[in-house]
Scaffold this motif. Structure first.
Motif, mmCIF file in Angstrom:
data_model
loop_
_atom_site.group_PDB
_atom_site.id
_atom_site.type_symbol
_atom_site.label_atom_id
_atom_site.label_comp_id
_atom_site.label_asym_id
_atom_site.label_seq_id
_atom_site.Cartn_x
_atom_site.Cartn_y
_atom_site.Cartn_z
ATOM 1 N N GLU A 670 0.816 -1.211 0.000
ATOM 2 C CA GLU A 670 0.000 0.000 0.000
ATOM 3 C C GLU A 670 0.858 1.275 0.000
ATOM 4 O O GLU A 670 0.505 2.261 -0.627
ATOM 5 C CB GLU A 670 -0.945 -0.009 1.215
ATOM 6 N N ASP A 678 -0.404 -6.875 0.088
ATOM 7 C CA ASP A 678 -0.935 -6.039 1.172
ATOM 8 C C ASP A 678 -0.678 -6.713 2.527
ATOM 9 O O ASP A 678 -1.565 -7.346 3.099
ATOM 10 C CB ASP A 678 -2.434 -5.825 0.945
ATOM 11 N N THR A 680 -0.174 -5.478 5.475
ATOM 12 C CA THR A 680 -0.940 -4.940 6.595
ATOM 13 C C THR A 680 -2.353 -5.521 6.605
ATOM 14 O O THR A 680 -2.856 -5.983 7.636
ATOM 15 C CB THR A 680 -1.033 -3.400 6.510
ATOM 16 N N GLY A 681 -2.962 -5.529 5.447
ATOM 17 C CA GLY A 681 -4.332 -6.062 5.329
ATOM 18 C C GLY A 681 -4.377 -7.526 5.716
ATOM 19 O O GLY A 681 -5.278 -7.963 6.453
ATOM 20 N N VAL A 684 -4.148 -7.864 9.449
ATOM 21 C CA VAL A 684 -5.415 -7.595 10.125
ATOM 22 C C VAL A 684 -6.323 -8.817 10.031
ATOM 23 O O VAL A 684 -6.914 -9.258 11.021
ATOM 24 C CB VAL A 684 -6.101 -6.347 9.515
ATOM 25 N N LYS A 685 -6.408 -9.404 8.814
ATOM 26 C CA LYS A 685 -7.265 -10.596 8.653
ATOM 27 C C LYS A 685 -6.790 -11.739 9.547
ATOM 28 O O LYS A 685 -7.595 -12.446 10.170
ATOM 29 C CB LYS A 685 -7.225 -11.074 7.188
ATOM 30 N N GLU A 751 -4.197 -15.586 -0.291
ATOM 31 C CA GLU A 751 -4.417 -15.197 1.114
ATOM 32 C C GLU A 751 -5.264 -16.236 1.835
ATOM 33 O O GLU A 751 -5.003 -16.575 2.987
ATOM 34 C CB GLU A 751 -5.158 -13.848 1.174
#
Ligand SMILES: Cc1cc2nc3c(=O)[nH]c(=O)nc-3n(C[C@H](O)[C@H](O)[C@H](O)COP(=O)(O)OP(=O)(O)OC[C@H]3O[C@@H](n4cnc5c(N)ncnc54)[C@H](O)[C@@H]3O)c2cc1C
Ligand code: SF4
Ligand code: FES
Lengths: 841, 116
Positions: A670, A678, A680-681, A684-685, A751
Motif C-alpha cells: 500500500e 498487502d 498490513t491487510g 489484520v485478517k 491469502e
C-alpha cells in the motif's frame, strides 16, 4: 397409618398445678420426646429405676421414634411402626407420664414449673431440656408457600409421601431439594425412589462440603446423576414462586426449575428459644457443663440443643455419650462428658461415603491420597504428628471404623505410615511393611495390571527380557499402560528385578501425578474427561487439588479438548489471565488494548491518552509487537480502565495470556516501494481470525510485505513473508532467550490458503504441545517434518484442523474485558469491606 | 483481648482464591479460601520480593506467589522447599456464617467504623 396416638390436649388441666400427693419422689420433667430426651430417661432407668418420678412433654403427636430412620421410611424401606423406639406400653410400664402433641411454652425457674401450650402447668424438681434443633429456613420470597417443607420429623415425611402420590396421579411430579448436605441428599434419594423427578440445588461448589473434600464430592455427584437426579452446584436460590402453592424455584442466575414440592435442608439450629426466654445461659446452644447442667443447677439439657465446651453436635453418637454422663450425674456418679469426635456415613443405599475428624489439613498435616479409578475409590487420610487426624473415604469405606478408631485413640501410626492408606488388613498384615517385600511375596500368577490382565510373572519376564524402564514395560507387556493404577507395583517389580538400575521414565507432569503431559492429554481425550476433579480422580492424583503447575495445564487441556463445553476454572489460571492484565513487580498491572495488525486511529489514540491521564498511569510504551502498553494501573481501577477503552471500540490485546498476542506487520504494497502484497491487510485478517484463542504458551505472528522482512516474520511462531508469486509460510521462530529462526513450512498462492494453513498449524500446536511449551522447542522435539506432514501434505487433515480451530474460536472470541467491565465478578477487584466491630473473648 | 472484625461471608471469597482487606494503619491483608473451604489470612506480601500473595494460585493449603512462584504455607506463612522466609499470619475464624478477622490490638474502633 394413624399417628394421632398421643394424649389429646385436655382443657380440664387448664389452671391446675398437677402435684400428685401420693408420689413424694423428686419429679424429673423432660421437655422433648426425641432421641436424646428419651435416651436420657432410659439411661436413668437402667441406673436407678425408682429414684425419680418422670414426666415427658413432646411437641409431636407420636411416641419416641428413631429420627435417623426417617430416611428409610421416606424411601419405603421401613414403616413408621418399625422405627418406633419405645411404645406406649413401655412408658406405662415404667410409670412415665407421656404428654404428646403439647409443647412446653414457658419455664418459670423461680416457681420451678413448666407450662404447655394447652395450659398444663407442672412443677419440677429437676428439669431436662431436650428440644433438639429447628431446621433453618432460608429467608427467600415464597418460603411460606404451601408445599415448602423441611426434613425433620414424621410430619414432613408424610407431606413428602403425599406429594409423591399426587405426582403419580398427574404423571410424575417433580421436587426441588435445597441443600446438598447429608439430609438433603437423603431426602432427594427417598423422593427419587418414590418416583419423583428430583433436582438438588446446592450453594457450594461441591456436595457435602463439610464432610467431603472436592474429589469425593465430585464422585458423589457423578453417582447421583447416574441415578437420574439433577445436581446443580454453585446454585443460589433467589425465590420460590407459585400462587398460594409452590410451582417452582428461581435461581439467582435466572434459571427456573418447576416443582410441586420444595424441601429445604440447608442446616439446623439448636432449638434454644424456650431456654433463652427462661433466662438460661445460651450461646449457639444452651450452655452446659460436663454433667449436662445448665447455668441453673436444677435445669439440665441434652442433645442437639446444647453447647458443650464450645461445640454443638448434629449427630446421634455424641448424644449417647451425653446421656450417659447425664444419667450418671442424676444418680450421684460423676464421670463427666468430655466432648465427642464424630464421623459421618452416608446411608443412601449403595453409596459408600465416610468422613471423620478434620481432613482439611493445615500446618504440619500430611495428606495420603489413594485414587483407584477402576473401582471408583477415593481415600484420603490426614496424618499429623504421626497420628491420624482425619479421613475421607469414598467407594470403599470398609476401613472407616479402623481409621476412626486410630483417630479417637490418637495412636502413633509411624510404623504403618506407608501402608496406612491400603487399610487395616494390609497395614497390620504379618509385618510386611516394606512395599517391595509385599510385592516380592506375591505369587507369579498374581495379577498386577487389572486393565490388561498382566500377571506378576509376565511383568518380571518382560523386565528380564530387557525392559528396564516403566515405559519399556508399558510397551512390552501393557502393564500399567492403561489406567496406571498399578504403576507403583510395576515400579516395585522393576526395582526388585533390576536392583538399582531402573531408568526413570519421561518427566511426569508435576509431583502430583506419575503421568506425563502427553499421557494426560491422551487420556483426557480417550476417556472423555470433562473436569479437573474428574481427571485427578481417574489419573490417580496424589494431592487433593493439585498444584500451581498442574492445574493451569489441566485447565488448558480441557479447554482445548472441549470447546464450548468445558467451563473455564478461573482459580486454575495464573494471575495475569485471571485479571486480564499483566502483573508488574510492584503489584500494579499494565494494560494493552488490541490494535488490529498494528493499525490505530485518532479515536483510539485519544482514548488511550485519556486513560493515561485519568488513571495517572506513570508510563506508556510501544511494545515489541507494535502495540501501546499502559503501565501502573491499580487492580481496583482495571474494570474502569477497560470500560473506557471498550467505549472507544477497543478490546483486550491478550498481552497477558497464553494465547495469541499480536500480529506484527509492515506497511507492504500500500505504501512501501518494495511491497509485493498487502501485508498490513493480511495481518489484520490473520489477527481477526486468531485473536482470543487459548494456547499452550504465548503465540506471535508477523506478516512482511517482501523478503526485506521488516516485520521480522522469521522469528515468530508463525511467519508470513509475501513474495511476488504468493506467500512463504514458516513456523517455530522465537526471539526469546534462545533466538531461533523459523523453519520453512511451504509456499502458498493465495491469502485464503495462507489463513487456512495458519489456522491448521495453530490447532496442531494447540492439540499436541505440552502446556508452557512454545512452538520453537515443540518443533525441535517433534521435527518440522511432522508439521509438514500434518499441515501441508495431508489436505483433508489440514482442513479438519482448521475447521476445529475455527469452531473453537466461535466460543473464545469474546472480549474478557467487556465481561469484567460490565460488572461481572467485579468484586474480585475490590477489597473486602469490614462490616462492623465485634468484641469477643 | 482481641478485636474481631467482621469482613463478610465465605462466599465473598472465590474458592481457591483470595480477597484483600485494608485496615487503617496496617499492611494490606490477604484472606484466602482453600478448596476445602478453610480460611486463612496473611499479610499480602511475599517474603521474597513482596509479591501480592492474594493474586497467587491457591493449591492445598499453599499459595504460589504470582511473581516468582515461591510456595507459601497459608497456615504459617512459611516459604516452602528450598526457599526461606515468612509472611506474618493473622487469625481469622468463621462464626455463624460470618468471617471474623483478628485485629492484633484494638486501635481506634471509631476510625475503623468510619473506614468500613
Ligand atoms: C431425616 C434425618 C436423618 C438423620 N440421620 C442421621 C444419621 O444417619 N446419623 C446421625 O447420627 N444422625 C442423624 N440425624 C440427626 C439425629 O436425628 C439427631 O442428631 C438427633 O435426633 C438429635 O436428638 P435430640 O433429642 O437432640 O433432638 P430430636 O430427636 O429432634 O428431639 C427433639 C424433640 O423435642 C421436641 N420439642 C422441641 N421443642 C419442644 C417443646 N417446647 N416442648 C416439647 N417438645 C419439644 C421436638 O418435637 C422433637 O421431637 C438425622 C436427622 C434427621 C432429621
Ligand atoms: S518488508 Fe518489504 S514491503 Fe514490508 S516494509 Fe519492509 S521493504 Fe516494505
Ligand atoms: S515475590 Fe513472591 S516469589 Fe518473588
Amino acid at each position: 397409618m394413624d399417628f394421632q396416638d398421643g394424649i389429646e390436649p385436655n382443657s380440664d388441666y387448664d389452671d391446675a398445678l398437677i402435684v400428685p400427693s401420693d408420689d413424694v419422689r423428686e419429679h424429673l420433667v423432660v421437655v422433648g420426646n426425641g432421641m436424646a430426651g428419651c435416651r436420657a430417661v432410659e439411661e436413668l432407668l437402667a441406673r436407678d429405676a425408682g429414684r425419680y418420678r418422670v414426666t415427658i412433654f413432646g411437641a409431636e403427636p407420636h411416641v419416641n421414634y428413631n429420627r435417623i430412620m426417617l430416611s428409610p421410611v421416606l424411601a419405603g424401606e421401613k414403616t413408621f411402626e418399625q422405627i418406633v423406639i419405645n411404645t406406649r406400653e413401655w412408658y406405662d410400664e415404667n410409670g412415665i407420664d407421656l404428654i404428646t402433641a403439647d409443647p412446653v411454652t414457658t419455664i418459670d425457674r423461680a416457681a420451678k414449673t413448666v407450662t404447655s401450650r394447652s395450659g398444663r402447668t407442672v412443677h419440677y424438681d429437676r428439669l431436662l431440656i431436650a428440644t433438639g434443633s429447628d431446621p433453618f429456613i432460608i429467608p427467600v420470597p415464597g418460603k411460606d408457600l404451601s408445599g415448602v417443607i423441611s426434613f425433620r420429623d414424621m410430619h414432613d415425611v408424610d407431606t413428602m409421601l403425599a406429594a409423591a402420590e399426587a405426582g403419580k396421579a398427574s404423571g410424575g411430579g417433580s421436587a426441588v431439594v435445597i441443600g446438598g448436605g447429608l439430609l438433603g441428599l437423603e431426602a432427594a434419594h427417598g423422593l427419587t425412589l418414590r418416583g419423583m423427578k428430583v433436582t438438588v440445588i446446592h450453594l457450594m461448589p461441591t456436595l457435602m462440603e463439610r464432610q467431603l473434600d472436592e474429589a469425593a464430592g465430585w464422585l458423589l455427584k457423578s453417582a447421583l446423576e447416574g441415578r437420574g437426579q439433577t445436581i446443580l452446584t454453585g446454585a443460589d436460590t433467589a425465590e420460590i414462586y407459585g400462587d398460594g402453592k409452590v410451582e417452582g424455584v428461581r435461581l439467582k442466575d435466572g434459571r427456573e426449575i418447576t416443582a410441586s414440592l420444595v424441601v429445604m435442608a440447608v442446616g439446623i439450629r439448636p432449638s434454644t428459644a424456650l431456654a433463652r426466654e427462661a433466662g438460661l445461659e445460651v450461646n449457639r446452644g444452651i450452655k452446659v457443663d460436663d454433667h449436662m447442667v445448665t447455668s441453673d443447677p436444677s435445669v439440665l439439657a441434652v442433645g442437639e440443643c446444647v453447647e458443650h465446651d464450645g461445640n454443638v453436635y448434629g449427630l446421634v453418637a455424641p448424644l449417647w455419650d451425653m446421656c450417659r454422663s447425664l444419667a450418671d450425674g442424676l444418680t450421684d456418679r460423676h464421670t463427666g462428658y468430655r466432648g465427642s469426635v464424630t464421623s459421618t456415613k452416608l446411608k443412601v443405599a449403595g453409596l459408600d461415603v465416610f468422613s471423620a475428624g478434620d481432613f482439611s489439613g493445615g500446618e504440619g498435616c500430611e495428606d495420603i491420597v489413594l485414587r483407584d479409578a477402576a473401582r471408583g475409590v477415593y481415600k484420603r487420610v490426614v496424618v499429623k504428628d504421626d497420628k491420624v487426624v482425619g479421613a475421607v473415604l469414598y467407594g470403599d469405606t470398609a476401613d472407616g471404623g479402623w481409621y476412626f478408631d486410630l483417630l479417637k485413640k490418637g495412636e502413633d501410626v509411624s510404623e504403618v505410615r506407608d501402608l496406612l492408606i491400603f487399610g487395616q488388613a494390609f497395614a497390620s498384615g504379618g509385618g510386611a511393611l516394606d512395599p517391595k517385600a509385599a510385592v516380592a511375596a506375591l505369587s507369579d500368577d498374581a495379577e498386577i495390571c487389572g486393565c490388561n490382565g498382566v500377571s506378576k510373572g509376565q511383568v518380571v519376564g518382560c523386565i528380564e527380557a530387557g525392559a528396564c524402564s516403566l515405559d519399556a514395560v508399558r510397551a512390552g507387556c501393557k502393564a500399567s499402560a492403561s489406567c496406571g493404577q498399578c504403576t507403583g507395583l510395576v515400579e516395585n517389580l522393576l526395582a526388585l528385578t533390576l536392583g538399582e538400575d531402573v531408568q526413570s521414565g519421561p518427566k511426569t507432569m508435576c509431583k502430583c501425578t506419575s503421568f506425563t503431559h502427553d499421557d494426560v492429554r491422551r487420556e483426557i481425550v480417550a476417556q472423555d474427561m470433562r473436569s479437573i476433579p474428574e481427571v485427578m480422580q481417574k489419573l490417580h492424583w496424589t494431592t487433593p487439588d493439585g498444584c500451581s503447575s498442574c492445574r493451569p495445564a489441566l485447565n488448558y487441556y480441557l479447554l482445548c479438548a472441549l470447546p464450548g463445553e468445558y467451563v473455564d476454572d478461573q482459580q486454575s489460571r495464573f494471575v495475569n489471565e485471571r485479571m486480564h492484565a499483566n502483573i508488574q513487580k510492584d503489584g500494579t498491572y499494565s494494560v494493552v488494548p488490541r490494535m488490529w495488525g498494528g493499525l490505530t486511529n485518532p479515536r483510539e489514540l485519544r482514548a488511550i491518552a485519556d486513560v493515561v491521564e485519568k488513571y495517572d498511569a506513570p508510563m506508556v510504551k510501544v511494545t515489541g509487537g507494535q502495540r501501546l502498553d499502559i503501565f501502573g494501573i491499580k487492580k481496583e481501577d482495571l474494570p474502569a480502565v477497560w470500560a473506557d477503552l471498550n467505549a472507544a471500540g477497543m478490546v483486550s490485546g491478550h498481552a497477558y495470556g497464553k494465547s495469541l498476542r499480536t500480529v506484527k506487520t509492515c506497511v507492504g504494497s500500500e505504501w512501501c516501494r518494495f511491497g509485493t502484497q498487502d501485508s498490513t491487510g493480511l495481518g489484520v485478517k490473520t489477527e481477526r481470525m486468531t485473536w482470543g484463542s487459548w494456547m499452550p504458551h504465548k503465540f506471535k505472528i508477523a506478516v512482511s510485505g517482501c523478503p526485506r522482512n521488516c516485520a521480522e516474520a522469521t522469528i515468530k511462531d508463525f511467519g508470513i513473508v509475501c513474495v511476488d508469486s504468493g506467500y512463504e509460510l514458516s513456523v517455530g521462530g522465537n526471539g526469546g532467550i534462545h533466538v531461533r529462526a523459523t523453519d520453512f513450512l511451504c509456499k502458498v498462492a493465495t491469502e485464503e490458503e495462507a489463513l487456512e494453513y495458519c489456522a491448521a498449524f495453530i490447532q496442531l500446536y494447540r492439540e499436541e504441545a505440552r502446556y508452557l511449551e512454545r512452538t520453537a522447542p515443540w518443533i525441535e522435539r517433534v521435527g518440522v517434518d511432522h508439521a509438514k506432514a500434518r499441515v501441508v501434505e495431508d489436505e483433508a487433515g489440514r482442513k479438519a484442523l482448521a475447521a476445529r480451530f475455527l469452531y473453537s474460536q466461535s466460543f473464545s472470541q469474546d472480549d474478557p474485558w467487556a465481561e469484567r467491565a460490565s460488572g461481572n465478578r467485579a468484586d474480585l477487584h475490590q477489597h473486602l469491606q469490614p462490616q462492623a466491630l465485634e468484641a469477643a473473648e | 483481648m482481641t478485636d474481631w472484625i467482621d469482613i463478610g461471608t465465605l462466599s465473598d471469597i472465590p474458592q481457591r482464591g483470595a480477597r484483600t482487606v485494608r485496615l487503617d494503619g496496617e499492611p494490606e491483608i490477604a484472606v484466602f479460601r482453600t478448596g476445602d473451604d478453610k480460611v486463612f489470612a496473611l499479610v499480602n506480601e511475599c517474603p521474597h520480593k513482596k509479591g501480592p500473595l492474594s493474586q497467587g494460585i491457591v493449591h492445598g493449603h499453599l499459595v504460589a506467589c504470582p511473581l516468582h512462584n515461591w510456595n507459601i504455607a497459608l497456615a504459617s506463612g512459611e516459604a516452602q522447599g528450598a526457599d526461606s522466609g515468612c509472611t506474618p499470619t493473622i487469625a481469622v475464624r468463621e462464626e455463624n456464617g460470618r468471617l471474623l478477622l483478628a485485629r492484633p490490638e484494638a486501635q481506634n474502633p471509631e476510625a475503623l467504623r468510619d473506614a468500613a
